[in-house]
Design a protein around this motif. Structure first.
Motif, short mmCIF file in Angstrom:
data_model
loop_
_atom_site.label_atom_id
_atom_site.label_comp_id
_atom_site.label_asym_id
_atom_site.label_seq_id
_atom_site.Cartn_x
_atom_site.Cartn_y
_atom_site.Cartn_z
N ASP A 183 -10.99 -2.55 -2.00
CA ASP A 183 -9.55 -2.42 -2.15
C ASP A 183 -9.19 -1.33 -3.46
N LEU A 184 -7.80 -1.33 -3.63
CA LEU A 184 -7.45 -0.35 -4.49
C LEU A 184 -5.89 -0.81 -4.81
N GLN A 185 -5.61 -0.51 -6.20
CA GLN A 185 -4.28 -0.89 -6.50
C GLN A 185 -3.93 0.32 -7.41
N CYS A 186 -2.59 0.73 -7.44
CA CYS A 186 -2.16 1.92 -8.32
C CYS A 186 -0.68 1.72 -8.81
N PRO A 212 -5.70 -11.07 0.53
CA PRO A 212 -4.87 -10.18 -0.69
C PRO A 212 -3.83 -11.11 -1.06
N ASN A 213 -3.33 -10.85 -2.21
CA ASN A 213 -2.32 -11.74 -2.81
C ASN A 213 -1.14 -11.74 -2.16
N TYR A 214 -0.80 -10.80 -1.33
CA TYR A 214 0.46 -10.48 -0.63
C TYR A 214 0.58 -11.05 0.64
N ILE A 215 -0.56 -11.58 0.98
CA ILE A 215 -0.37 -12.45 2.42
C ILE A 215 -0.68 -13.99 2.15
N VAL A 222 10.90 6.76 -4.70
CA VAL A 222 9.57 7.19 -5.47
C VAL A 222 8.73 5.77 -5.25
N THR A 223 7.44 6.15 -5.56
CA THR A 223 6.47 4.93 -5.46
C THR A 223 6.43 4.40 -6.72
N ALA A 224 6.56 3.00 -6.49
CA ALA A 224 6.27 2.06 -7.92
C ALA A 224 4.93 1.80 -7.96
N ASP A 225 4.70 1.09 -6.87
CA ASP A 225 3.16 0.89 -7.00
C ASP A 225 2.50 0.70 -5.33
N LEU A 226 1.23 0.68 -5.20
CA LEU A 226 0.61 0.50 -4.06
C LEU A 226 -0.78 -0.28 -3.98
N GLN A 227 -0.86 -0.99 -3.00
CA GLN A 227 -2.04 -1.76 -2.78
C GLN A 227 -2.67 -1.73 -1.53
N CYS A 228 -4.11 -1.70 -1.37
CA CYS A 228 -4.53 -1.25 -0.05
C CYS A 228 -6.03 -2.05 -0.02
N ASP A 229 -6.14 -2.76 1.07
CA ASP A 229 -7.57 -3.75 1.32
C ASP A 229 -8.07 -3.17 2.38
N TYR A 230 -9.48 -2.70 2.45
CA TYR A 230 -10.04 -2.12 3.45
C TYR A 230 -11.01 -3.28 4.09
N LEU A 231 -10.83 -3.43 5.52
CA LEU A 231 -11.65 -4.58 6.13
C LEU A 231 -12.56 -4.00 6.87
N HIS A 232 -12.15 -3.04 7.82
CA HIS A 232 -13.01 -2.41 8.70
C HIS A 232 -13.10 -1.06 8.35
N GLN A 233 -14.51 -0.28 8.58
CA GLN A 233 -14.65 1.16 8.54
C GLN A 233 -13.60 2.01 9.75
N ILE A 234 -13.31 3.01 9.57
CA ILE A 234 -12.39 3.80 10.38
C ILE A 234 -13.20 5.06 10.52
N ILE A 294 -7.92 -5.36 12.76
CA ILE A 294 -7.08 -4.96 11.70
C ILE A 294 -8.10 -4.49 10.63
N CYS A 295 -8.11 -3.00 10.40
CA CYS A 295 -8.80 -2.22 9.51
C CYS A 295 -8.43 -2.26 8.31
N ILE A 296 -7.21 -2.33 7.96
CA ILE A 296 -6.72 -2.07 6.36
C ILE A 296 -5.42 -2.83 6.44
N THR A 297 -5.10 -3.45 5.16
CA THR A 297 -3.63 -4.21 5.03
C THR A 297 -3.22 -3.50 3.73
N GLY A 298 -2.03 -3.51 3.48
CA GLY A 298 -1.50 -2.86 2.23
C GLY A 298 -0.11 -3.53 2.08
N ARG A 299 0.32 -3.09 0.44
CA ARG A 299 1.74 -3.16 0.44
C ARG A 299 2.12 -2.29 -0.60
N GLY A 300 3.32 -2.19 -1.24
CA GLY A 300 3.74 -1.21 -2.18
C GLY A 300 5.32 -1.27 -2.23
N ARG A 301 5.65 -1.44 -3.65
CA ARG A 301 7.09 -0.84 -3.85
C ARG A 301 7.69 0.41 -4.08
#
Lengths: 150, 150, 150, 150
Positions: B75-78, C4-7, C72-84, C117-124
């Motif tokens: 996972d990654l956060q930014c 992930p903490n956003y789910i 503008v992007t304030a933050d981003l999160q990404c969780d990798y579940l399956h290879q693509i 589901i290969c990837i989940t994420g969130r961002g503000r």
């Protein structure tokens, strides 16, 4: 603007393309001058030629993970005629220009929605052996498929 | 701006980094809004962590072409604090946050020349087997090297 | 894999997406480990959210070249579940998670053709003034459009 | 390998470069064939020429955010001689090939640590007005700076 050395008769050249691949310009592909960054046309060329190779039946071995041959880029040329901006819908045209023993010359043309030609290009791909890194001749079948596409 | 959940005490966090990697912003990394595109921070994170791993002696097997294990991103956060522009000279700081059995949590901090922190981040890397795709425990040596870096 | 903490409830979260954007993995987006490079998910997120904003009627001012506000992007999160891998056909799902005064929290989900589901994420994202660089409140209309999409 | 059409005498061409810019290959710049993706050479060319322009005193107006002129790419050529791999330390050489009224022809050469020439290239940059999009003649000063670099 001087005519690129790979185009003899522009009108005939333009009309000889059959295959095209649609691309919409991503925001991350623009740069601080506000237009498509010049390096991205080669990303479009690559994607278009891979899809072209798939279409004519050449990509299978190259991109299967057990393939013994891969295509490598020998050279590339690109001429920029019109600025391209974010979110433009483009068509990336590809065609075979000339077939060699182990290589193929591809031509490229990028057209915007108004039908303006924004970019032209060409480049030679060589088929090499994964193991030795040396060029490998086209199989009869591959050669026929390349010819048939012209 | 809320404090990211991976930072307890910002001052202490900031001072705990030892390793950093210099990067100058490329023009192709900007976008039409005139600043560094948000996706590029992850390119900087990746490059910085690979160099960090090299520095502490972990990268050798992963990036030799005969290696049997590779690191993958779990996972990654930014968090984006300050805009970054073309040609800025940045330092990408990396440190080990926490060591798991098969994974490691890395923290990131991007600082500009004035000393402003422009970006913070974290992410977990997992060591997996090339063959099975499954996580593999750290060797004693790797674990020691990760610990020593803290 | 920790949730992930956003789910909160994965099944409900997954089913709450309405908008999605199709992407086919480009060859230039893979890396020497043979799969999609981890940094590219953020390129997909960006493209999907811009298209989502266009769909719900928010992008017009931001991406017109005379616009006075930009996101503008304030933050981003990404969780990798399956290879693509190269050439996979993906769907990038986007939805509004939470609406703030000047910002919006977006959630992302990347699904492959098999439905995995290969990837989940969130961002503000924050709406700022081009001139001052400071956050600007949503207009009533923009807020309604964001709410309506949920 | 046929000699590119922009090189007359390879040995003399090679020795005529004075300026170079160091680059280390990033992992995200490789592709699933295990080497540097062909599109990245143009990223290196761009970064090297901008630094070259800075070095000789031409970049100031172009990249200040109040500049009235910008350089645009008219065409690019690239010849691939040797594969390049992750983490290789390269030098990107740039030099002026020919100076036009509103444009300049630049040559490129990418050398690895062993001194092997991996890539050669050239391309024409045109100075245009931000406002009209039309080519603008070099000032006397700019022309002198370009000449002096040769």
């Amino acid at each position: 603007m001087a005519k690129p050395n790979y185009i003899e008769d522009f009108q005939r050249w333009k009309e000889s393309f059959k295959y095209s691949y649609p691309v919409t310009v991503r925001f991350s592909e623009t740069d601080a001058f506000g237009h498509l960054n010049n390096t991205v046309s080669f990303v479009y060329f690559e994607q278009a030629r891979i899809n072209f190779f798939k279409e004519i039946g050449l990509a299978e071995e190259w991109f299967s993970r057990k393939g013994k041959t891969i295509p490598v880029t020998a050279d590339l040329q690109c001429d920029y005629l019109h600025q391209i901006y974010f979110d433009e819908e483009l068509r990336i045209f590809v065609k075979v220009g000339k077939i060699g023993n182990t290589s193929v010359d591809l031509h490229y043309m990028i057209q915007n929605k108004k039908g303006e030609i924004c970019i032209t290009g060409r480049g030679r791909m060589v088929q090499i052996s994964q193991e030795t890194g040396k060029p490998l001749s086209w199989s009869e079948q591959s050669k026929k498929r390349l010819e048939k596409s012209m």
